[in-house]
Design an enzyme around this catalytic site. Structure first.
Site, PDB file in Angstrom:
ATOM      1  CG  ASP A 292     -21.705  21.730  41.531  1.00  0.00           C
ATOM      2  OD1 ASP A 292     -22.781  22.233  41.908  1.00  0.00           O
ATOM      3  OD2 ASP A 292     -21.450  21.496  40.340  1.00  0.00           O
TER       4      ASP A 292
ATOM      5  CG  ASP B  53     -28.120  26.094  41.890  1.00  0.00           C
ATOM      6  OD1 ASP B  53     -26.962  25.628  41.886  1.00  0.00           O
ATOM      7  OD2 ASP B  53     -28.589  26.776  40.961  1.00  0.00           O
TER       8      ASP B  53
END
Length: 428
Positions: free
Chosen positions: A112, A298
């Site tokens: 992430d 992202d």
């Protein structure tokens, strides 16, 4: 009703809602988050490690605008960059194995870029919740190097959250053991990975100084001299293609996966991988759709997401149309999707993101998603429009389809992001 019985009842109700309603309405999702937060608060008095977030941090963190100043001279000269193989989960997540504790307990975690905390599910989740969510769970009682870090964590994934408490233990990735590493043990986990054999998250984001976040796995990897430079890079393949395995390179960049020249952009926010886009345009010269905007890398989204009206003009200029049945731009819809005529996709112009004066071009192969629906091919734009976000959020989110097109280098020492065209490989 006793505390344990009340907990069991509430968690049974929350879990049943998740099990029988995969797509939560917003109100129901918020209600579940509220219930989970209440349970966490009630759980604290019974366990010593669930203390208020703002309690004094036993591992204070130095200001991290330049987090590696003063530590570079301590790096081991013999440390070398390490490649970590990533598993592609249908182009939605990319994961790798890590171990935690002594002896080691293995977990498969998705990387992430948006958060810095690494977390895995905890054995201390209530029994009813554990039965409804089948993940590997960390058992702190089995680790001789485990200790608890008296704060809780709460990571928001849009309509879902991971909530739990922080612990400290050894974490190993690619044979590199990071000692005394803070990580999260989740009592409530988002139902993001059902059926994908993913247990938790490896946080590779920038630390949020305002919230006094503790050093990430990669921060401590650098400070403990396990890698030669405060840089990591990511190559992502396309699911089912003939490309090599996806790779996370710790401590540098691997030239085997990209073209030689990088385009660099300075990071413009202290707590996320954000940078400025000069403009977005088409290679056909049919207009500039945005300029002077902020963007973020992202990994939580498979697509590119931009401002609603600018994306509408861009997709319309490409020949795209709002998805059938879409209520239109004046509705309260949150995300806007577009479709193309599949027979025309190969002739579409490139979409060009101008960064630091250089063109980062995406061909239709990069920004169009081809799927099958009722035996027919459907071509969907991988550039979504979204209604305005919060004021402090970036305008554009460049997701996994952008990262597959561009090998991305994250330079924490110089606080910059580098992009180099990913090498093309034969398709099967």
């Amino acid at each position: 009703m006793g505390l344990s019985a009340a907990l069991l009842l509430v968690f049974t109700l929350v879990s049943a809602c998740e099990a029988y309603s995969i797509s939560f309405p917003t109100s129901q999702a918020r209600r579940s988050v509220w219930q989970g937060t209440r349970i966490l608060k009630r759980f604290r008095p019974a366990r010593h490690y669930l203390q208020p977030v703002r309690q004094a941090n036993p591992w204070p963190m130095q200001p991290l605008f330049h987090p590696y100043q003063g530590s570079r001279q301590d790096l081991r000269p013999k440390a070398t960059a390490r490649d970590v193989k990533l598993t592609n989960h249908h182009d939605k997540f990319y994961s790798c194995p890590i171990t935690i504790g002594t002896p080691e307990q293995e977990f498969n975690v998705a990387f992430d870029i948006s958060s810095s905390i690494t977390w895995v599910p905890s054995m201390h989740s209530p029994p009813a919740y554990r039965r409804m969510h089948v993940y590997k769970r960390f058992n702190d009682e089995l680790s001789s190097t485990h200790s608890t870090n008296y704060t809780h964590f709460d990571v928001n994934y849009d309509l879902a959250r991971a909530i739990g408490y922080r612990s400290q233990d050894s974490v190993t990735i690619a044979g590199l053991m990071i000692t005394n590493q803070s990580f999260g043990e989740a009592l409530l986990e988002p139902d993001l990975f059902r059926g994908m054999m993913i247990d938790g998250i490896l946080g590779l984001g920038l630390n949020n100084i305002d919230e006094e976040e503790e050093p990430s796995v990669f921060d401590n990897m650098v400070s403990q001299g396990l890698v030669p430079a405060p840089v990591f890079s990511i190559y992502l393949n396309r699911y089912g293609s003939g490309s090599p395995d996806s790779v996370l390179t710790l401590g540098g960049a691997n030239p085997e996966y990209c073209e030689e020249n990088f385009t660099f952009a300075d990071v413009t926010e202290h707590h996320r991988w954000q940078f400025e886009i000069d403009k977005v345009q088409l290679s056909s010269g049919d207009g500039i759709f945005t300029s002077g905007r902020q963007a973020v890398i992202d990994s939580r989204t498979s697509f590119i997401v931009g401002p609603m009206r600018e994306v509408h003009v861009l997709n319309t200029q490409l020949g795209g149309k709002l998805f059938p049945g879409h209520p239109g731009l004046l509705s309260n819809s949150y995300v806007y999707k577009y479709k193309f005529d599949c027979s025309e996709v190969d002739d579409l112009p490139d979409v060009e993101f101008i960064v630091n004066g250089k063109k980062l071009s995406l061909s239709s192969r990069d920004y169009v998603v081809k799927t099958e629906e009722k035996g027919k091919s459907v071509c969907v734009s991988g550039i979504f429009g979204m209604k305005l976000k919060e004021k402090d959020e970036p305008d554009w989110s460049l997701g996994l389809n952008f990262m597959r097109a561009y090998y991305t280098q994250f330079d924490k020492g110089n606080r910059r992001i580098g992009f180099a065209r990913a090498l093309s490989f034969p398709q099967t």
